[in-house]
Motif scaffolding. Structure first.
Motif, PDB file in Angstrom:
ATOM      1  N   LYS A   1       0.848  -1.190   0.000  1.00  0.00           N
ATOM      2  CA  LYS A   1       0.000   0.000   0.000  1.00  0.00           C
ATOM      3  C   LYS A   1       0.885   1.242   0.000  1.00  0.00           C
ATOM      4  CE  LYS A   1      -2.117   1.403   3.735  1.00  0.00           C
ATOM      5  NZ  LYS A   1      -3.071   1.534   4.874  1.00  0.00           N
ATOM      6  N   LYS A   2       0.633   2.148  -0.931  1.00  0.00           N
ATOM      7  CA  LYS A   2       1.425   3.370  -1.071  1.00  0.00           C
ATOM      8  C   LYS A   2       0.693   4.543  -0.430  1.00  0.00           C
ATOM      9  CE  LYS A   2       2.661   6.636  -4.763  1.00  0.00           C
ATOM     10  NZ  LYS A   2       2.722   6.824  -6.231  1.00  0.00           N
ATOM     11  N   GLU A   3       1.430   5.350   0.311  1.00  0.00           N
ATOM     12  CA  GLU A   3       0.887   6.562   0.911  1.00  0.00           C
ATOM     13  C   GLU A   3       1.796   7.740   0.582  1.00  0.00           C
ATOM     14  OE1 GLU A   3       0.277   6.262   5.083  1.00  0.00           O
ATOM     15  OE2 GLU A   3      -0.807   4.345   4.970  1.00  0.00           O
ATOM     16  N   VAL A   4       1.205   8.887   0.279  1.00  0.00           N
ATOM     17  CA  VAL A   4       1.964  10.135   0.181  1.00  0.00           C
ATOM     18  C   VAL A   4       2.002  10.727   1.575  1.00  0.00           C
ATOM     19  CG1 VAL A   4       2.092  12.429  -0.833  1.00  0.00           C
ATOM     20  CG2 VAL A   4       1.291  10.505  -2.219  1.00  0.00           C
ATOM     21  N   ILE A   5       3.192  10.816   2.162  1.00  0.00           N
ATOM     22  CA  ILE A   5       3.314  11.275   3.553  1.00  0.00           C
ATOM     23  C   ILE A   5       3.679  12.747   3.647  1.00  0.00           C
ATOM     24  CG2 ILE A   5       3.852   8.972   4.426  1.00  0.00           C
ATOM     25  CD1 ILE A   5       6.811   9.801   4.526  1.00  0.00           C
TER      26      ILE A   5
ATOM     27  N   VAL B   1       5.734   3.206   1.453  1.00  0.00           N
ATOM     28  CA  VAL B   1       5.043   1.995   1.001  1.00  0.00           C
ATOM     29  C   VAL B   1       5.018   1.007   2.152  1.00  0.00           C
ATOM     30  CG1 VAL B   1       4.884   0.205  -0.750  1.00  0.00           C
ATOM     31  CG2 VAL B   1       5.954   2.402  -1.321  1.00  0.00           C
ATOM     32  N   LYS B   2       3.832   0.576   2.511  1.00  0.00           N
ATOM     33  CA  LYS B   2       3.668  -0.426   3.556  1.00  0.00           C
ATOM     34  C   LYS B   2       3.665  -1.809   2.918  1.00  0.00           C
ATOM     35  CE  LYS B   2       0.494  -1.873   7.254  1.00  0.00           C
ATOM     36  NZ  LYS B   2      -0.824  -1.625   7.881  1.00  0.00           N
TER      37      LYS B   2
ATOM     38  N   ILE C   1       8.660   1.382   3.767  1.00  0.00           N
ATOM     39  CA  ILE C   1       9.792   1.754   2.928  1.00  0.00           C
ATOM     40  C   ILE C   1       9.545   3.147   2.350  1.00  0.00           C
ATOM     41  CG2 ILE C   1      11.031   1.224   0.775  1.00  0.00           C
ATOM     42  CD1 ILE C   1      10.589  -1.724   1.376  1.00  0.00           C
ATOM     43  N   ILE C   2      10.477   4.056   2.594  1.00  0.00           N
ATOM     44  CA  ILE C   2      10.456   5.386   1.978  1.00  0.00           C
ATOM     45  C   ILE C   2      11.575   5.395   0.930  1.00  0.00           C
ATOM     46  CG2 ILE C   2      10.659   7.875   2.334  1.00  0.00           C
ATOM     47  CD1 ILE C   2       9.707   7.470   5.202  1.00  0.00           C
TER      48      ILE C   2
END
Length: 445
Positions: A147-151, A163-164, A223-224
């Motif tokens: 799962k991708k997140e914009v942080i 990314v989780k 993971i960043i």
């Protein structure tokens, strides 16, 4: 059989080549390091050279001890590589001239464009846009695991993503979490390849690789891939490497551009001569602790993982190049222990760090064994959040001409070289003190 993505002629190395590398133990280098407590005036000439891609590496002779390296680094140059009696630095022409005036013996190293045809070209590595495309492709391929997140966004407005990776990716489970960060320094493009390798290798290995499957069932991995996207784009996208290290935020009242993100963290910021107050320096720590937008984005993400008053992230790796090292806190002091870092804390860091190094052939040591640094992510992670935190300095080791820009042909070999080390950290992340036989004392039942 799963096919790993390859790029522009990249080829996989033989098992024999990997084994040969793994058995080599270099003296090493530290891309996170290079302290300075300069109180000198701004150096716009050096900054102009760096913006134009004119900074280059120099070998400095007769530097063999940590105090000698610290004194050199306090001039404000970036120490890139540490050998037995020499170091390699990055400096502009004006900075090199100043060092020669101080009595240092410098020998220029070939710039990336002056090396043999083997040397890397910017196209050997995923660009920032290609990185995002690759991540999106992995998330689409493995929707139950990724799962991708914009942080947050960078100074220039680029997305910083996390990314989780977990078997329960859609849920926030009560599992130990591990964080990998990459590309804090712009020119360290191999670290982005490391992130992409891990995403594909671990997601693709779920259900077939026993260790990977167990860890994705029992852990949550974040993971960043790029902490410093503006710097990456600046260093790479023109088609000619620029040897750029910092972010791309202008400094008020100065013609110099950029803050060293790994001197900007708000623990012992600027305390100990381990960073520079000169905006022209490669190790400029910024105008205040945590001032860089990219630092704040990652810091806020880490703080967001505090649930019910407890930090869910238990362990962390910050990937850099180069030197083939595994480093642990503290960087701001030569002492093995210090406030907030007991002997057991130090010993657990060292035990897991050494085991990881045994798996990939790196050298394991406390960060300050190279020289003093302050305001680093590792020191903040441990002192502020109690997260066991390591820096991995990837390929090459000391003495290689490849430096920050190894050829694309080594990418698969050098990323896969760290798989076992990553799994070792994940396997210990539920109780790092198990490594020193004190699980019952620190981790309960």
């Amino acid at each position: 059989m799963r096919m790993r993505t390859t790029k522009r002629g990249r080829r996989k190395a033989s098992a024999a080549a990997i084994l040969a590398l793994a058995l080599a133990v270099p003296l090493g280098a530290q891309a996170i390091a290079s302290p300075s407590d300069s109180t000198g005036s701004d150096r716009p000439a050096a900054t102009a050279e760096q913006d134009a891609g004119k900074a280059r590496q120099y070998e400095v002779a007769d530097i063999g001890t940590a105090p000698e390296r610290t004194r050199l680094a306090r001039t404000g140059v970036a120490i890139d590589e540490v050998g037995k009696d020499t170091v390699v630095i990055t400096a502009g022409k004006a900075e090199a001239a100043e060092l020669r005036d101080k009595g240092y013996e410098l020998t220029a190293r070939p710039a990336p464009g002056e090396r043999s045809a083997k040397a890397a070209a910017p196209g050997d590595y995923h660009s920032y846009d290609e990185m995002n495309t690759a991540v999106d492709g992995f998330v689409e391929q493995y929707p139950d695991l990724l799962k991708k997140e914009v942080i947050g966004t960078s100074h220039e407005g680029r997305d910083i993503i996390a990314v989780k990776l977990s078997a329960d990716v859609a849920e926030d489970r009560d599992k130990p979490e591990v964080l990998f960060t990459h590309n804090m320094h712009a020119r360290e493009h191999l670290t982005v390849e490391m992130a992409l390798y891990t995403l594909e290798e671990f997601a693709g290995g779920y259900g077939t690789d026993e260790r990977v499957t167990k860890m994705l069932d029992e852990r949550e991995l974040w993971i960043i891939p790029s902490v410093n996207p503006d710097g990456k784009v600046f260093d790479q996208d023109s088609g000619e490497f620029k040897m750029w290290r910092k972010n791309r935020e202008p400094n008020e009242g100065s013609s110099a551009v950029g803050t060293d993100l790994n001197r900007n963290w708000p623990y012992e910021w600027g305390c100990c001569g381990g960073s520079s107050d000169n905006p022209s320096s490669e190790t400029y720590r910024g105008p205040s602790a945590g001032s860089a937008k990219e630092t704040k984005v990652v810091q806020d993400f880490v703080l967001s993982r505090v649930v019910g008053g407890e930090q869910q992230i238990t362990a962390h790796i910050d990937f850099h190049t180069y030197g083939e090292l595994i480093l642990w806190p503290y960087g701001f002091t030569y002492d093995e222990t210090a406030p907030g870092l007991s002997q057991d804390d130090r010993d657990a860091h060292a035990a897991v760090g050494t085991t990881m190094a045994d798996s990939n052939g790196y050298t394991a040591e406390q960060s300050s064994e190279l020289y003093i640094t302050d305001g680093t992510i590792n020191d903040w992670m441990w002192a502020d959040q109690g997260i066991f935190s390591y820096t991995f300095e990837m390929y090459p080791g000391s003495g290689s001409p490849d430096g920050f820009y190894p050829p694309g042909s080594v990418i698969d070999r050098e990323t896969s070289r760290n798989k076992d080390a990553q799994l070792i950290l994940l396997e210990n992340a539920d109780c790092m003190y198990r490594s020193i036989g004190k699980e019952a004392e620190y981790c309960g039942s």
